[in-house]
Design a protein around this motif. Structure first.
Motif, mmCIF file in Angstrom:
data_model
loop_
_atom_site.group_PDB
_atom_site.id
_atom_site.type_symbol
_atom_site.label_atom_id
_atom_site.label_comp_id
_atom_site.label_asym_id
_atom_site.label_seq_id
_atom_site.Cartn_x
_atom_site.Cartn_y
_atom_site.Cartn_z
ATOM 1 N N THR A 51 61.457 -8.199 32.201
ATOM 2 C CA THR A 51 62.269 -8.057 30.991
ATOM 3 C C THR A 51 62.453 -6.584 30.660
ATOM 4 O OG1 THR A 51 61.452 -10.156 30.097
ATOM 5 C CG2 THR A 51 62.477 -8.636 28.544
ATOM 6 N N LEU A 52 63.689 -6.193 30.380
ATOM 7 C CA LEU A 52 63.998 -4.815 29.997
ATOM 8 C C LEU A 52 64.361 -4.783 28.524
ATOM 9 C CD1 LEU A 52 64.636 -1.823 30.596
ATOM 10 C CD2 LEU A 52 66.953 -2.546 31.243
ATOM 11 N N TYR A 53 63.582 -4.038 27.728
ATOM 12 C CA TYR A 53 63.870 -3.839 26.306
ATOM 13 C C TYR A 53 64.593 -2.511 26.131
ATOM 14 C CZ TYR A 53 60.713 -7.644 24.917
ATOM 15 O OH TYR A 53 60.119 -8.871 24.728
ATOM 16 N N LEU A 54 65.714 -2.537 25.417
ATOM 17 C CA LEU A 54 66.476 -1.344 25.090
ATOM 18 C C LEU A 54 66.416 -1.159 23.577
ATOM 19 C CD1 LEU A 54 69.589 -2.134 27.334
ATOM 20 C CD2 LEU A 54 67.597 -0.751 27.953
ATOM 21 N N PHE A 55 65.579 -0.263 23.114
ATOM 22 C CA PHE A 55 65.375 -0.046 21.683
ATOM 23 C C PHE A 55 66.309 1.064 21.208
ATOM 24 C CE2 PHE A 55 61.113 -1.547 23.127
ATOM 25 C CZ PHE A 55 61.043 -2.702 22.360
ATOM 26 N N SER A 56 67.207 0.760 20.251
ATOM 27 C CA SER A 56 68.178 1.764 19.810
ATOM 28 C C SER A 56 68.418 1.711 18.316
ATOM 29 C CB SER A 56 69.516 1.551 20.532
ATOM 30 O OG SER A 56 70.128 0.340 20.138
ATOM 31 N N THR A 57 68.799 2.866 17.773
ATOM 32 C CA THR A 57 69.278 2.963 16.394
ATOM 33 C C THR A 57 70.516 3.847 16.396
ATOM 34 O OG1 THR A 57 67.899 4.913 15.930
ATOM 35 C CG2 THR A 57 66.961 2.748 15.393
ATOM 36 N N GLY A 58 71.461 3.575 15.471
ATOM 37 C CA GLY A 58 72.644 4.417 15.321
ATOM 38 C C GLY A 58 73.393 4.627 16.620
ATOM 39 N N THR A 59 73.768 5.889 16.900
ATOM 40 C CA THR A 59 74.499 6.196 18.124
ATOM 41 C C THR A 59 73.597 6.172 19.357
ATOM 42 O OG1 THR A 59 74.182 8.560 17.692
ATOM 43 C CG2 THR A 59 76.251 7.564 16.948
ATOM 44 N N SER A 95 66.961 7.829 16.448
ATOM 45 C CA SER A 95 66.509 8.930 15.597
ATOM 46 C C SER A 95 65.157 9.442 16.068
ATOM 47 C CB SER A 95 66.402 8.461 14.146
ATOM 48 O OG SER A 95 65.356 7.505 14.017
ATOM 49 N N MET A 96 64.840 10.668 15.698
ATOM 50 C CA MET A 96 63.574 11.259 16.122
ATOM 51 C C MET A 96 62.386 10.456 15.617
ATOM 52 S SD MET A 96 64.308 13.705 18.106
ATOM 53 C CE MET A 96 62.678 14.401 18.284
ATOM 54 N N ALA A 97 62.471 9.986 14.370
ATOM 55 C CA ALA A 97 61.365 9.199 13.814
ATOM 56 C C ALA A 97 61.192 7.899 14.584
ATOM 57 C CB ALA A 97 61.625 8.920 12.339
ATOM 58 N N MET A 98 62.315 7.247 14.909
ATOM 59 C CA MET A 98 62.245 5.989 15.654
ATOM 60 C C MET A 98 61.671 6.220 17.049
ATOM 61 S SD MET A 98 64.263 4.529 18.240
ATOM 62 C CE MET A 98 64.796 2.917 18.825
ATOM 63 N N LEU A 99 62.113 7.293 17.730
ATOM 64 C CA LEU A 99 61.590 7.599 19.056
ATOM 65 C C LEU A 99 60.077 7.720 19.039
ATOM 66 C CD1 LEU A 99 64.035 10.340 20.424
ATOM 67 C CD2 LEU A 99 64.017 7.914 20.977
ATOM 68 N N LYS A 100 59.592 8.467 18.075
ATOM 69 C CA LYS A 100 58.160 8.706 17.979
ATOM 70 C C LYS A 100 57.396 7.417 17.712
ATOM 71 C CE LYS A 100 54.746 11.236 15.221
ATOM 72 N NZ LYS A 100 54.563 12.184 14.073
ATOM 73 N N ASP A 101 57.879 6.615 16.766
ATOM 74 C CA ASP A 101 57.158 5.409 16.369
ATOM 75 C C ASP A 101 57.184 4.326 17.455
ATOM 76 O OD1 ASP A 101 56.651 6.672 14.005
ATOM 77 O OD2 ASP A 101 58.178 5.607 12.845
ATOM 78 N N VAL A 102 58.343 4.129 18.089
ATOM 79 C CA VAL A 102 58.430 3.102 19.130
ATOM 80 C C VAL A 102 57.655 3.537 20.369
ATOM 81 C CG1 VAL A 102 59.982 1.789 20.622
ATOM 82 C CG2 VAL A 102 60.619 2.222 18.255
ATOM 83 N N LYS A 103 57.657 4.825 20.660
ATOM 84 C CA LYS A 103 56.862 5.324 21.782
ATOM 85 C C LYS A 103 55.382 5.009 21.582
ATOM 86 C CE LYS A 103 55.514 9.521 24.231
ATOM 87 N NZ LYS A 103 55.680 10.996 24.379
ATOM 88 N N VAL A 104 54.901 5.218 20.371
ATOM 89 C CA VAL A 104 53.502 4.905 20.067
ATOM 90 C C VAL A 104 53.216 3.419 20.294
ATOM 91 C CG1 VAL A 104 51.809 4.735 18.200
ATOM 92 C CG2 VAL A 104 53.177 6.819 18.453
ATOM 93 N N LEU A 105 54.144 2.551 19.868
ATOM 94 C CA LEU A 105 53.956 1.113 20.045
ATOM 95 C C LEU A 105 53.968 0.728 21.524
ATOM 96 C CD1 LEU A 105 56.160 -0.291 17.123
ATOM 97 C CD2 LEU A 105 53.659 -0.165 17.241
ATOM 98 N N CYS A 106 54.814 1.379 22.304
ATOM 99 C CA CYS A 106 54.849 1.101 23.742
ATOM 100 C C CYS A 106 53.536 1.516 24.401
ATOM 101 C CB CYS A 106 56.013 1.843 24.391
ATOM 102 S SG CYS A 106 57.640 1.113 24.064
ATOM 103 N N GLU A 107 53.064 2.692 24.043
ATOM 104 C CA GLU A 107 51.804 3.167 24.620
ATOM 105 C C GLU A 107 50.634 2.309 24.170
ATOM 106 O OE1 GLU A 107 52.839 7.911 25.223
ATOM 107 O OE2 GLU A 107 51.991 7.225 23.316
ATOM 108 N N LYS A 108 50.683 1.859 22.935
ATOM 109 C CA LYS A 108 49.634 0.976 22.423
ATOM 110 C C LYS A 108 49.601 -0.333 23.208
ATOM 111 C CE LYS A 108 48.000 -1.109 18.097
ATOM 112 N NZ LYS A 108 48.303 -1.289 16.638
ATOM 113 N N ALA A 109 50.779 -0.780 23.671
ATOM 114 C CA ALA A 109 50.856 -2.019 24.446
ATOM 115 C C ALA A 109 50.470 -1.816 25.905
ATOM 116 C CB ALA A 109 52.261 -2.595 24.355
ATOM 117 N N GLY A 110 50.207 -0.565 26.291
ATOM 118 C CA GLY A 110 49.785 -0.286 27.656
ATOM 119 C C GLY A 110 50.871 0.226 28.569
ATOM 120 N N LEU A 111 52.075 0.473 28.021
ATOM 121 C CA LEU A 111 53.161 1.006 28.837
ATOM 122 C C LEU A 111 52.982 2.511 29.019
ATOM 123 C CD1 LEU A 111 54.324 -1.775 27.894
ATOM 124 C CD2 LEU A 111 56.581 -0.724 28.001
ATOM 125 N N GLU A 112 53.484 3.029 30.131
ATOM 126 C CA GLU A 112 53.335 4.441 30.456
ATOM 127 C C GLU A 112 54.708 5.088 30.597
ATOM 128 O OE1 GLU A 112 51.506 7.293 34.035
ATOM 129 O OE2 GLU A 112 51.341 5.103 34.143
#
Length: 422
Positions: free
Chosen positions: A274-282, A387-404
């Motif tokens: 499964t490929l997740y594409l997380f996006s906001t705005g443009t 957005s920069m805030a979204m990038l940072k927060d979703v990255k943390v969630l991905c890493e928390k789930a074990g993604l690299e």
């Protein structure tokens, strides 16, 4: 007896002795006709291009798009011989096949009876082929070209033609502009014949005027096979570039640097389910390219595009995009709600789904509504753009789930794009 379909119409397919691709190393003669499986790696035959006059690629079903991707790759690698598609293609796919590099399509007599020559001719009426694009006369002598030549030309007002184009820059023409809100708009331009990119990459664009044009990074929203280029932009009143860019009209000139790049490409990810594409705005722009590329669905069983905006009106680009894919006569056969899901939410207005994507992930609502388990590094891959805030927060969630986090030179389980415009 098979029927051969070309730009000239129907003809009987001449008998040709095709050799299997894996026999190339054993064949010493030139002008070979080769059967290449649609799941083959184009690089495996590229060393033998000087000995091959024709390559035939099978289409087991009309919904199997791997042959299109393989044809594009063969042309990109420099194959100049005949390319033949063989099997279960339909007339609606003829124009796409030609743009991908095929010269002809071989079908059986039963299909030819159900879809006569007139249907195939109609499918390519006024449409350019790969070879015509390559030779620079894509629309020459077509009804569309004649109509365009006879039509009055609107006078561009937003930009001026540069007196001299900078080195390593294309000057392209804006063909379409759509304004969605006071803050968001989409535009399409002509595409240089030699411009190549991978779906998901970005390129530097600018406008003529001044001694030194200003360039900004823009994700390419159109897929790599498209004959035009599409971009999705914000409007910043005092932005050095977007304050002017938001005023462009069809007929205006857009400057485009000749090299694309970026980390939001499927090559930067390890194989997954499964490929997740997380996006906001443009940030949806690179994913607009990726979800319209058949290659994506060869690598992943399911694609989930999450799109979060402040208001409902701002979601329209994404909603129209996915609905258009489902209804497209060609893409709709390959991409359906079964393998592409749009998960949209708004943060500042009432909508069927409200909240930041991080909240929807952490609460488990995202997975519950999709009927999927939480992020798993063994099966799931992710791309993040917004957005920069979204990038940072979703990255943390991905890493928390074990993604690299990965990169072009080191594929892993998620990637992030950090290129932005003003």
């Amino acid at each position: 007896m098979s029927i051969l379909v070309t730009e000239e119409g129907f003809s009987k397919s001449e008998p040709i002795a095709f050799v299997p691709a894996d026999a190339l190393t054993k064949q010493g003669t030139k002008a070979l006709a080769v059967d290449l499986p649609n799941d083959a790696d184009a690089e495996t035959v590229s060393a033998h291009f000087d000995r091959i006059s024709m390559i035939r690629i099978p289409f087991p079903t009309f919904s199997d798009g791997r042959g299109f991707s393989l044809a594009r790759r063969l042309r990109d690698l420099g194959f100049s011989g005949r390319l033949r598609a063989n099997g279960h293609l339909i007339s609606d796919q003829f124009a796409h096949a030609r743009l991908c590099g095929f010269d002809e399509v071989e079908i059986d007599e039963m299909l030819a009876e159900r879809q006569p020559e007139t249907l195939w001719r109609t499918a390519i009426s006024g449409r350019p082929s790969y070879s015509r694009k390559l030779n620079g006369d894509a629309l020459a002598a077509t009804p569309i070209a004649k109509a365009a030549a006879d039509a009055p030309v609107a006078t561009p007002v937003a930009t001026e033609k540069p007196t001299q184009i900078p080195a390593n820059v294309y000057a392209e023409t804006v063909t379409e502009v759509t304004h969605y809100t006071n803050d968001l708009f989409r535009f399409r331009t002509t595409r240089p014949q030699s411009f190549r990119f991978r779906s998901g990459e970005f390129v530097m664009i600018g406008l003529p005027g001044g001694e030194k044009p200003l360039f900004r990074a823009y994700s390419i929203a159109s897929p790599s096979w498209d004959e035009a280029l599409e971009f999705f932009s914000i409007k910043v009143p005092n932005g050095p570039l977007t304050s002017r860019l938001q005023k462009i009209r069809p007929g205006d000139t857009l400057l485009l640097r000749k090299k694309s790049t970026g980390t939001l490409v499927t090559d930067a990810l390890l194989p997954g389910k499964t490929l997740y594409l997380f996006s906001t705005g443009t940030g949806i722009a690179p994913f607009a390219s990726i979800i319209r590329d058949p290659d994506t669905y060869e690598k992943f069983e399911r694609v989930v595009l999450t799109y979060t905006c402040r208001t409902v009106a701002e979601l329209k680009y994404g909603l129209d995009l996915v609905e258009g894919i489902y209804k497209d006569p060609i893409l709709g056969e390959l991409i359906t709600p079964d393998n592409l899901t749009l998960y949209a939410s708004a943060t500042r207005e009432a909508y069927e789904r409200q909240g930041r994507i991080t909240t929807l992930i952490e609460s488990g609502r995202l997975y519950e509504e999709l009927g999927l388990p939480p992020l798993n590094p063994d099966t799931d891959r992710a791309m993040i753009c917004g957005s920069m805030a979204m990038l940072k927060d979703v990255k943390v969630l991905c890493e928390k789930a074990g993604l690299e986090e990965g990169a072009n030179n080191r594929p892993a389980t998620f990637v992030v794009e950090r290129a932005y415009v003003d």
